[in-house]
Design an enzyme around this catalytic site. Structure first.
Site, PDB file in Angstrom:
ATOM      1  N   ASN A  11      45.091  40.727  22.703  1.00  0.00           N
ATOM      2  CA  ASN A  11      46.138  41.368  21.693  1.00  0.00           C
ATOM      3  C   ASN A  11      46.805  42.442  22.041  1.00  0.00           C
ATOM      4  O   ASN A  11      46.753  43.589  22.306  1.00  0.00           O
ATOM      5  CB  ASN A  11      45.359  41.616  19.994  1.00  0.00           C
ATOM      6  CG  ASN A  11      46.927  42.242  19.475  1.00  0.00           C
ATOM      7  OD1 ASN A  11      48.243  41.739  19.648  1.00  0.00           O
ATOM      8  ND2 ASN A  11      46.478  42.725  18.163  1.00  0.00           N
ATOM      9  N   LYS A  13      49.459  43.723  21.401  1.00  0.00           N
ATOM     10  CA  LYS A  13      50.783  44.570  20.588  1.00  0.00           C
ATOM     11  C   LYS A  13      52.407  44.536  20.649  1.00  0.00           C
ATOM     12  O   LYS A  13      52.326  44.396  20.944  1.00  0.00           O
ATOM     13  CB  LYS A  13      49.998  45.872  19.817  1.00  0.00           C
ATOM     14  CG  LYS A  13      48.132  45.871  19.431  1.00  0.00           C
ATOM     15  CD  LYS A  13      48.016  46.592  19.222  1.00  0.00           C
ATOM     16  CE  LYS A  13      46.206  46.091  17.995  1.00  0.00           C
ATOM     17  NZ  LYS A  13      45.439  47.243  17.940  1.00  0.00           N
ATOM     18  N   HIS A  32      46.945  40.201  11.008  1.00  0.00           N
ATOM     19  CA  HIS A  32      46.560  41.401  11.758  1.00  0.00           C
ATOM     20  C   HIS A  32      46.987  42.488  10.794  1.00  0.00           C
ATOM     21  O   HIS A  32      47.725  42.787   9.943  1.00  0.00           O
ATOM     22  CB  HIS A  32      47.424  41.847  12.992  1.00  0.00           C
ATOM     23  CG  HIS A  32      46.455  42.874  13.931  1.00  0.00           C
ATOM     24  ND1 HIS A  32      46.412  44.213  13.441  1.00  0.00           N
ATOM     25  CD2 HIS A  32      45.681  42.366  14.492  1.00  0.00           C
ATOM     26  CE1 HIS A  32      45.918  44.635  14.569  1.00  0.00           C
ATOM     27  NE2 HIS A  32      45.094  43.854  15.119  1.00  0.00           N
ATOM     28  N   GLU A  72      47.163  45.270  10.730  1.00  0.00           N
ATOM     29  CA  GLU A  72      48.996  46.837  11.224  1.00  0.00           C
ATOM     30  C   GLU A  72      50.190  45.653  10.504  1.00  0.00           C
ATOM     31  O   GLU A  72      50.856  46.531  10.045  1.00  0.00           O
ATOM     32  CB  GLU A  72      48.721  46.303  12.627  1.00  0.00           C
ATOM     33  CG  GLU A  72      48.166  47.748  13.246  1.00  0.00           C
ATOM     34  CD  GLU A  72      47.938  47.014  15.156  1.00  0.00           C
ATOM     35  OE1 GLU A  72      48.451  46.829  15.823  1.00  0.00           O
ATOM     36  OE2 GLU A  72      46.716  48.471  14.937  1.00  0.00           O
ATOM     37  N   GLU A 111      37.968  42.279  11.783  1.00  0.00           N
ATOM     38  CA  GLU A 111      38.483  43.867  12.276  1.00  0.00           C
ATOM     39  C   GLU A 111      38.279  44.884  11.574  1.00  0.00           C
ATOM     40  O   GLU A 111      39.384  44.726  11.022  1.00  0.00           O
ATOM     41  CB  GLU A 111      39.540  43.737  13.362  1.00  0.00           C
ATOM     42  CG  GLU A 111      40.514  42.009  13.911  1.00  0.00           C
ATOM     43  CD  GLU A 111      41.252  42.352  15.013  1.00  0.00           C
ATOM     44  OE1 GLU A 111      40.837  42.359  16.061  1.00  0.00           O
ATOM     45  OE2 GLU A 111      42.665  43.142  14.525  1.00  0.00           O
ATOM     46  N   GLY A 160      41.198  50.797  17.087  1.00  0.00           N
ATOM     47  CA  GLY A 160      42.944  52.330  18.395  1.00  0.00           C
ATOM     48  C   GLY A 160      41.899  53.631  18.203  1.00  0.00           C
ATOM     49  O   GLY A 160      42.174  54.519  18.613  1.00  0.00           O
ATOM     50  N   SER A 220      38.129  48.363  18.323  1.00  0.00           N
ATOM     51  CA  SER A 220      37.710  49.069  20.313  1.00  0.00           C
ATOM     52  C   SER A 220      36.427  48.075  20.950  1.00  0.00           C
ATOM     53  O   SER A 220      35.119  48.865  21.495  1.00  0.00           O
ATOM     54  CB  SER A 220      37.141  50.634  19.750  1.00  0.00           C
ATOM     55  OG  SER A 220      38.422  50.872  19.380  1.00  0.00           O
TER      56      SER A 220
HETATM   57  P1  13P Z   1      41.928  47.955  19.872  1.00  0.00           P
HETATM   58  O1  13P Z   1      40.781  47.754  20.725  1.00  0.00           O
HETATM   59  O2  13P Z   1      42.762  48.574  20.699  1.00  0.00           O
HETATM   60  O3  13P Z   1      41.016  48.771  18.684  1.00  0.00           O
HETATM   61  O4  13P Z   1      42.321  46.855  18.857  1.00  0.00           O
HETATM   62  C1  13P Z   1      41.681  45.938  18.335  1.00  0.00           C
HETATM   63  C2  13P Z   1      42.859  44.878  17.775  1.00  0.00           C
HETATM   64  O5  13P Z   1      43.514  45.816  16.767  1.00  0.00           O
HETATM   65  C3  13P Z   1      43.071  43.886  17.844  1.00  0.00           C
HETATM   66  O6  13P Z   1      43.699  43.086  17.199  1.00  0.00           O
END
Ligand code: 13P
Length: 253
Positions: free
Chosen positions: A9, A11, A94, A96, A166, A172, A212
């Protein structure tokens, strides 16, 4: 043999030129089980990704979509627009988007239905905050997301959805759920789906872990019986890191 999906992903990262460079290099890796690899990227990069990944077996898709096919929704992208590009996947819900863009379980539900009707595989994200986990409410919280997100969907459609667990506290942050924590929740999710539909549906579903995941912890997470892969943020932006995770999955075959 266990099925995986190793999905990056991206982002809000990369230019079109950077996406092309990455996708060309990824296609050239000629991974075994390439159809178990995918890149989810910003809308601007999707046409280019489709071209670069064509014939490689590697899938690609979007990070969000609107549930209406067209209309006065300034700034949004519809399912038919994604279909036209030929995407294989689309992320739904997601954390976010739930946190910063007011995505709700109701809109996730509408998006799942619209994507399934178009033959695009949704990757539905669920997961709890740190506050919820510290209060031991993570299973109740995730179960309520699943019930709301799949509301009114028949088993045949649900079986086509990929679920990504997640935990928000692991995204992150560099703080990964332990393999046991991730497995516990992925097994719980499979159990909830079994209860809502059937064990057959639950067993056929791909349930990913995200938060992560990186080359150094991927093998331990992916070895767990109920974890069918990863949704990978930061570590999917560099070709060597992402390829190492793909190879970790292939080594478990
Ligand atoms: P990270 O791998 O950067 O922690 O992000 C995970 C994520 O949100 C994947 O959709």
């Amino acid at each position: 043999m266990k099925k995986f999906l190793i999905a990056g992903n991206w982002k809000m990262n990369k230019t079109i030129a950077e996406a092309k460079e990455f996708a060309d290099a990824l296609a050239a890796k000629n991974f075994a089980n390439a159809e178990e690899v995918a890149i989810l990227a910003p809308f601007t990069q999707l046409v280019t990704l489709g071209e670069s990944l064509k014939g490689s077996g590697i899938g690609f898709g979007a990070e969000n979509v609107h549930f209406e096919p067209s209309g006065a929704y300034t700034g949004e992208i519809s399912v038919p627009m994604l279909e036209e590009i030929g995407v294989n996947y689309c992320i739904v819900g997601h954390s976010e988007r739930r946190e910063y863009f007011a995505e709700t379980d109701e809109t996730c539900n509408l998006k799942l239905k619209a994507l399934i009707a178009a033959g695009i595989t949704p990757i539905l994200c669920v997961g709890e905050s740190l506050e919820v986990r510290e209060g031991n409410g993570e299973q109740t919280f995730v179960a309520s997301q699943l019930v709301a997100d799949f509301k009114g969907m028949p088993a045949d459609d649900v079986a086509k959805v990929v679920i990504a667990y997640e935990p928000i506290w692991a995204i992150g942050t560099g703080k990964t759920a332990t393999p046991d924590q991730a497995e516990e929740m992925c097994a719980f999710i499979r159990g909830v789906m079994g209860g809502m539909y059937s064990n057959e549906v639950a067993d056929s579903m791909l349930i990913l872990y995200g938060g992560s995941m990186k080359a150094s912890n991927a093998a331990d997470l992916l070895a767990k019986p109920d974890i069918n892969g990863g949704l990978i943020g930061g570590a999917s932006l560099k070709i060597d890191d992402f390829s190492a995770i793909v190879n970790a999955a292939n080594d478990l075959k």
